[in-house]
Motif scaffolding. Structure first.
Motif, short mmCIF file in Angstrom:
data_model
loop_
_atom_site.label_atom_id
_atom_site.label_comp_id
_atom_site.label_asym_id
_atom_site.label_seq_id
_atom_site.Cartn_x
_atom_site.Cartn_y
_atom_site.Cartn_z
N ALA A 62 0.83 -1.21 0.00
CA ALA A 62 0.00 0.00 0.00
C ALA A 62 0.87 1.26 0.00
O ALA A 62 0.58 2.22 -0.72
CB ALA A 62 -0.93 0.00 1.21
N ASP A 63 1.95 1.25 0.78
CA ASP A 63 2.86 2.38 0.81
C ASP A 63 3.53 2.58 -0.55
O ASP A 63 3.72 3.70 -1.01
CB ASP A 63 3.94 2.19 1.87
CG ASP A 63 3.40 2.29 3.28
OD1 ASP A 63 2.28 2.80 3.45
OD2 ASP A 63 4.10 1.84 4.21
N TYR A 64 3.89 1.46 -1.18
CA TYR A 64 4.51 1.56 -2.49
C TYR A 64 3.52 2.13 -3.51
O TYR A 64 3.86 3.02 -4.29
CB TYR A 64 4.99 0.18 -2.95
CG TYR A 64 5.45 0.19 -4.38
CD1 TYR A 64 6.69 0.72 -4.72
CD2 TYR A 64 4.64 -0.29 -5.40
CE1 TYR A 64 7.10 0.77 -6.04
CE2 TYR A 64 5.05 -0.24 -6.70
CZ TYR A 64 6.27 0.29 -7.03
OH TYR A 64 6.68 0.33 -8.33
N LEU A 65 2.30 1.62 -3.51
CA LEU A 65 1.32 2.05 -4.50
C LEU A 65 0.89 3.50 -4.31
O LEU A 65 0.61 4.20 -5.28
CB LEU A 65 0.09 1.13 -4.45
CG LEU A 65 0.34 -0.31 -4.90
CD1 LEU A 65 -0.90 -1.16 -4.66
CD2 LEU A 65 0.76 -0.37 -6.35
N THR A 66 0.84 3.95 -3.07
CA THR A 66 0.44 5.33 -2.81
C THR A 66 1.63 6.26 -2.71
O THR A 66 1.45 7.47 -2.63
CB THR A 66 -0.38 5.42 -1.51
OG1 THR A 66 0.42 4.96 -0.42
CG2 THR A 66 -1.65 4.61 -1.61
N ALA A 67 2.84 5.70 -2.69
CA ALA A 67 4.09 6.46 -2.61
C ALA A 67 4.09 7.42 -1.42
O ALA A 67 4.49 8.57 -1.53
CB ALA A 67 4.36 7.20 -3.90
N SER A 68 3.64 6.94 -0.26
CA SER A 68 3.67 7.77 0.94
C SER A 68 5.10 7.89 1.44
O SER A 68 5.77 6.90 1.69
CB SER A 68 2.74 7.20 2.02
OG SER A 68 3.11 5.88 2.34
N GLY A 69 5.59 9.10 1.52
CA GLY A 69 7.00 9.41 1.74
C GLY A 69 7.68 8.79 2.93
O GLY A 69 8.66 8.07 2.79
#
Length: 101
Positions: A62-69
């Motif tokens: 999910a972090d990868y897909l949303t690119a949350s810093g």
């Protein structure tokens, strides 16, 4: 290697062309970014440890897909360990024919 597969699915043909001389020991920073199939990610290979690793891996994806810093920076080590391309990279380093699609 009993770690799951989490992350973008590599383009096997492009990857083999880009990294064909990996077995010569060229530094990793001399290679292009891993060629991946657009819009396709993998999340699997949990086995008996899935009850523990699945929630963590789902968060990583999910972090990868949303690119949350901030989450992306703190999980950079895990990304390399669970990358779906790691088995092909290993085969290319050992100069073995890749047993992938």
């Amino acid at each position: 290697d009993r770690l799951p597969l989490v992350g973008p699915v590599p383009d096997w043909q492009q990857m083999q062309l880009a990294y064909q001389d990996l077995h010569h020991g060229k530094p990793s920073n001399g290679y292009p970014i891993l060629p991946c199939l657009s819009g396709l990610s993998a999340l699997g290979g949990f086995g008996s440890r899935g009850i523990v690793t699945a929630p963590f891996c789902a968060q990583l994806l999910a972090d990868y897909l949303t690119a949350s810093g901030e989450c992306v920076q703190s999980t950079e080590l895990w990304r390399a360990l669970i990358n779906p391309a790691r088995f092909m990279i290993r085969d290319l380093k050992r100069n073995r024919p890749a047993a992938h699609p």
